[in-house]
Design a protein around this motif. Sequence first.
Motif, PDB file in Angstrom:
ATOM      1  N   SER A  10       7.647 -15.994   1.978  1.00  0.00           N
ATOM      2  CA  SER A  10       7.099 -14.896   2.793  1.00  0.00           C
ATOM      3  C   SER A  10       8.064 -13.710   2.809  1.00  0.00           C
ATOM      4  O   SER A  10       7.627 -12.551   2.755  1.00  0.00           O
ATOM      5  CB  SER A  10       6.763 -15.357   4.218  1.00  0.00           C
ATOM      6  OG  SER A  10       7.889 -15.813   4.875  1.00  0.00           O
ATOM      7  N   MET A  14       6.959 -10.149   1.257  1.00  0.00           N
ATOM      8  CA  MET A  14       6.999  -8.942   2.089  1.00  0.00           C
ATOM      9  C   MET A  14       7.873  -7.875   1.438  1.00  0.00           C
ATOM     10  O   MET A  14       7.558  -6.684   1.474  1.00  0.00           O
ATOM     11  CB  MET A  14       7.523  -9.271   3.486  1.00  0.00           C
ATOM     12  CG  MET A  14       6.517  -9.933   4.402  1.00  0.00           C
ATOM     13  SD  MET A  14       5.010  -8.984   4.672  1.00  0.00           S
ATOM     14  CE  MET A  14       5.668  -7.572   5.531  1.00  0.00           C
ATOM     15  N   LEU A  17       5.890  -6.429  -1.379  1.00  0.00           N
ATOM     16  CA  LEU A  17       4.805  -5.615  -0.808  1.00  0.00           C
ATOM     17  C   LEU A  17       5.329  -4.245  -0.384  1.00  0.00           C
ATOM     18  O   LEU A  17       4.725  -3.201  -0.684  1.00  0.00           O
ATOM     19  CB  LEU A  17       4.205  -6.358   0.394  1.00  0.00           C
ATOM     20  CG  LEU A  17       2.874  -5.867   0.939  1.00  0.00           C
ATOM     21  CD1 LEU A  17       1.760  -6.080  -0.069  1.00  0.00           C
ATOM     22  CD2 LEU A  17       2.520  -6.588   2.222  1.00  0.00           C
ATOM     23  N   LEU A  18       6.458  -4.261   0.288  1.00  0.00           N
ATOM     24  CA  LEU A  18       7.051  -3.012   0.781  1.00  0.00           C
ATOM     25  C   LEU A  18       7.531  -2.138  -0.379  1.00  0.00           C
ATOM     26  O   LEU A  18       7.264  -0.920  -0.413  1.00  0.00           O
ATOM     27  CB  LEU A  18       8.213  -3.346   1.719  1.00  0.00           C
ATOM     28  CG  LEU A  18       8.707  -2.234   2.624  1.00  0.00           C
ATOM     29  CD1 LEU A  18       7.594  -1.709   3.505  1.00  0.00           C
ATOM     30  CD2 LEU A  18       9.858  -2.722   3.494  1.00  0.00           C
ATOM     31  N   PHE A  21       4.639  -0.670  -2.358  1.00  0.00           N
ATOM     32  CA  PHE A  21       3.952   0.375  -1.595  1.00  0.00           C
ATOM     33  C   PHE A  21       4.763   1.668  -1.589  1.00  0.00           C
ATOM     34  O   PHE A  21       4.189   2.767  -1.697  1.00  0.00           O
ATOM     35  CB  PHE A  21       3.681  -0.087  -0.162  1.00  0.00           C
ATOM     36  CG  PHE A  21       2.858   0.911   0.615  1.00  0.00           C
ATOM     37  CD1 PHE A  21       1.496   1.033   0.397  1.00  0.00           C
ATOM     38  CD2 PHE A  21       3.456   1.751   1.548  1.00  0.00           C
ATOM     39  CE1 PHE A  21       0.728   1.967   1.088  1.00  0.00           C
ATOM     40  CE2 PHE A  21       2.703   2.687   2.247  1.00  0.00           C
ATOM     41  CZ  PHE A  21       1.332   2.785   2.020  1.00  0.00           C
ATOM     42  N   TYR A  24       4.272   3.358  -4.802  1.00  0.00           N
ATOM     43  CA  TYR A  24       2.906   3.923  -4.842  1.00  0.00           C
ATOM     44  C   TYR A  24       2.791   5.177  -3.961  1.00  0.00           C
ATOM     45  O   TYR A  24       2.452   6.261  -4.447  1.00  0.00           O
ATOM     46  CB  TYR A  24       1.950   2.820  -4.388  1.00  0.00           C
ATOM     47  CG  TYR A  24       0.552   3.222  -4.024  1.00  0.00           C
ATOM     48  CD1 TYR A  24      -0.237   4.014  -4.857  1.00  0.00           C
ATOM     49  CD2 TYR A  24      -0.025   2.762  -2.832  1.00  0.00           C
ATOM     50  CE1 TYR A  24      -1.545   4.340  -4.509  1.00  0.00           C
ATOM     51  CE2 TYR A  24      -1.323   3.074  -2.477  1.00  0.00           C
ATOM     52  CZ  TYR A  24      -2.076   3.879  -3.317  1.00  0.00           C
ATOM     53  OH  TYR A  24      -3.362   4.198  -2.967  1.00  0.00           O
ATOM     54  N   ASN A  72       0.431  -2.868  -5.898  1.00  0.00           N
ATOM     55  CA  ASN A  72       0.510  -3.452  -4.551  1.00  0.00           C
ATOM     56  C   ASN A  72      -0.122  -4.836  -4.465  1.00  0.00           C
ATOM     57  O   ASN A  72       0.197  -5.623  -3.576  1.00  0.00           O
ATOM     58  CB  ASN A  72      -0.201  -2.544  -3.544  1.00  0.00           C
ATOM     59  CG  ASN A  72       0.605  -1.308  -3.225  1.00  0.00           C
ATOM     60  OD1 ASN A  72       1.437  -1.333  -2.346  1.00  0.00           O
ATOM     61  ND2 ASN A  72       0.374  -0.234  -3.967  1.00  0.00           N
ATOM     62  N   TYR A  73      -1.065  -5.105  -5.367  1.00  0.00           N
ATOM     63  CA  TYR A  73      -1.745  -6.402  -5.333  1.00  0.00           C
ATOM     64  C   TYR A  73      -0.777  -7.554  -5.621  1.00  0.00           C
ATOM     65  O   TYR A  73      -1.053  -8.689  -5.241  1.00  0.00           O
ATOM     66  CB  TYR A  73      -2.898  -6.427  -6.347  1.00  0.00           C
ATOM     67  CG  TYR A  73      -4.185  -5.833  -5.821  1.00  0.00           C
ATOM     68  CD1 TYR A  73      -4.178  -4.628  -5.143  1.00  0.00           C
ATOM     69  CD2 TYR A  73      -5.393  -6.479  -5.998  1.00  0.00           C
ATOM     70  CE1 TYR A  73      -5.349  -4.078  -4.652  1.00  0.00           C
ATOM     71  CE2 TYR A  73      -6.575  -5.944  -5.509  1.00  0.00           C
ATOM     72  CZ  TYR A  73      -6.542  -4.741  -4.839  1.00  0.00           C
ATOM     73  OH  TYR A  73      -7.699  -4.207  -4.346  1.00  0.00           O
ATOM     74  N   ILE A  76       0.488  -8.704  -2.323  1.00  0.00           N
ATOM     75  CA  ILE A  76      -0.625  -9.288  -1.558  1.00  0.00           C
ATOM     76  C   ILE A  76      -0.962 -10.675  -2.113  1.00  0.00           C
ATOM     77  O   ILE A  76      -1.129 -11.641  -1.360  1.00  0.00           O
ATOM     78  CB  ILE A  76      -1.868  -8.356  -1.606  1.00  0.00           C
ATOM     79  CG1 ILE A  76      -1.572  -7.031  -0.889  1.00  0.00           C
ATOM     80  CG2 ILE A  76      -3.084  -9.034  -0.989  1.00  0.00           C
ATOM     81  CD1 ILE A  76      -2.652  -5.967  -1.003  1.00  0.00           C
ATOM     82  N   VAL A  77      -1.036 -10.776  -3.436  1.00  0.00           N
ATOM     83  CA  VAL A  77      -1.368 -12.061  -4.067  1.00  0.00           C
ATOM     84  C   VAL A  77      -0.249 -13.082  -3.820  1.00  0.00           C
ATOM     85  O   VAL A  77      -0.522 -14.269  -3.597  1.00  0.00           O
ATOM     86  CB  VAL A  77      -1.639 -11.850  -5.578  1.00  0.00           C
ATOM     87  CG1 VAL A  77      -1.600 -13.162  -6.339  1.00  0.00           C
ATOM     88  CG2 VAL A  77      -2.989 -11.187  -5.769  1.00  0.00           C
ATOM     89  N   LEU A  79       1.627 -13.235  -1.140  1.00  0.00           N
ATOM     90  CA  LEU A  79       1.423 -13.705   0.241  1.00  0.00           C
ATOM     91  C   LEU A  79       0.277 -14.719   0.302  1.00  0.00           C
ATOM     92  O   LEU A  79       0.377 -15.757   0.961  1.00  0.00           O
ATOM     93  CB  LEU A  79       1.079 -12.521   1.154  1.00  0.00           C
ATOM     94  CG  LEU A  79       2.210 -11.751   1.814  1.00  0.00           C
ATOM     95  CD1 LEU A  79       1.656 -10.587   2.610  1.00  0.00           C
ATOM     96  CD2 LEU A  79       3.039 -12.641   2.735  1.00  0.00           C
TER      97      LEU A  79
END
Lengths: 125, 310
Positions: A10, A14, A17-18, A21, A24, A72-73, A76-77, A79
């Motif tokens: 996790s 995270m 993910l951060l 993003f 992006y 970004n996926y 997400i994937v 997680l």
Amino acid sequence: MYAVILRGGSRLSMGVLLLTFLLYAGGLASPLIPIDRLPQYWGLKAAEYLRRAELPSGWGWVRLVGFGDYLNYVGIVMLASLSVLCLLAIFPLLLRRKDTAFILIVLAEIAVLFLAASGLLVVGH
Amino acid sequence: MTRPIGFGSCALSVLVWAPSAWGAEGAGSPPVAWWVWPSALFVVTFLLGIVAVVAGLGGGTVYVPIVSGFFPFHLDFVRGAGLLVALAGALAAGPDLLERRLADFRLALPVALVASAFAVVGALAGLALPTRLVQTGLGVIIIGIVVALLIARRSDFPRVTHADRLARALGISGAYHEPSLDADVAWTVHRTWRGLLLFVLIGLLAGMFGIGAGWANVAVLNLVMGAPLKVAVGTSIFLLSITDTSAAWVYLNQGAMLPMVAVPSVVGMMLGSRVGVRVLERARPRTVRWAIIVLLLFAGVRAFLKGLGV
């Protein structure tokens, strides 16, 4: 073992993910859909958004992962994959214990998560 | 001591501003810059993260009705993001809960299987149904949660005289250290079949509305199955990490996961939750509880009316 994988996974997810993003939103990774055009799409139903923007559903995002928005996926994937990874990791332990009831429950749970992730379940219109 | 009211007022102020800004955009005024909404979303989710922790509610439960009611994002994207918010929170809390034995694997797995399977069904149904119907349903559910918050009673240590046959077969029992008693508390569950049937409904609701449904998990685990409150809360959070995963995959595969909505929400909620844990020590629970009830009622009524086209 479950807790160790969950904790590490996790945090890593995270972080990814951060980071993706920031790449992006910061304009360092060019998106497929220009960010300033997003307000034209975010009020649409998801199916309509995919249709109008000519975007793929399911795992079709993988071939677009070079674009900032689809990058970004990855986080997400990651997680969304953690639970099934943890279940797969403890499966040998359950087998060694011959815990039949829980072996069946964990197998069924893995099947549910794989089915949900497969993209085979499609919303009809 | 007035801090919780300050947070509540602040969140309400942002929400009162939000629909007026949206209305202005829709009325032909120059559209706001793209970054305004994601930035407002980050601020609101940060505040919701604080309030949700202090009020003891899951992030998804407060996130979906409030963001769908006051932001211009379609309900599909809000539900997708709501599941990710709930999932990220559950994954972050899961390891500690498992290690402290406050989340029990043997209790969580059977109910998670039922809830996750039906969360997939709920997610598919939620994406297929007309938006207005889902929005109206969301309003009804949120108003129902408000009523439940007002009347629900919880039991710290429910009396379970003996485990039922299914609980015995699955070996659902355990023990944890209770600091307030300075003793280990042994527990088991009963009415397991009834609990599993209720998790069918919980899974459907979680998937259809994109809410974590932790509030319902705790009620069933504690009041129906008889798990001690702390075990029920811990196990509920842990099982959200599985239930929400299955529904999140459906939303992801159907294109209902927009990073510009999902990521600021997840980050805002996670940061807010960390602050919320600190605020919790100083907060007046009664004040916060009423703030969240008012906030949810406001959001529930708005979701209901929006669904009806009012």
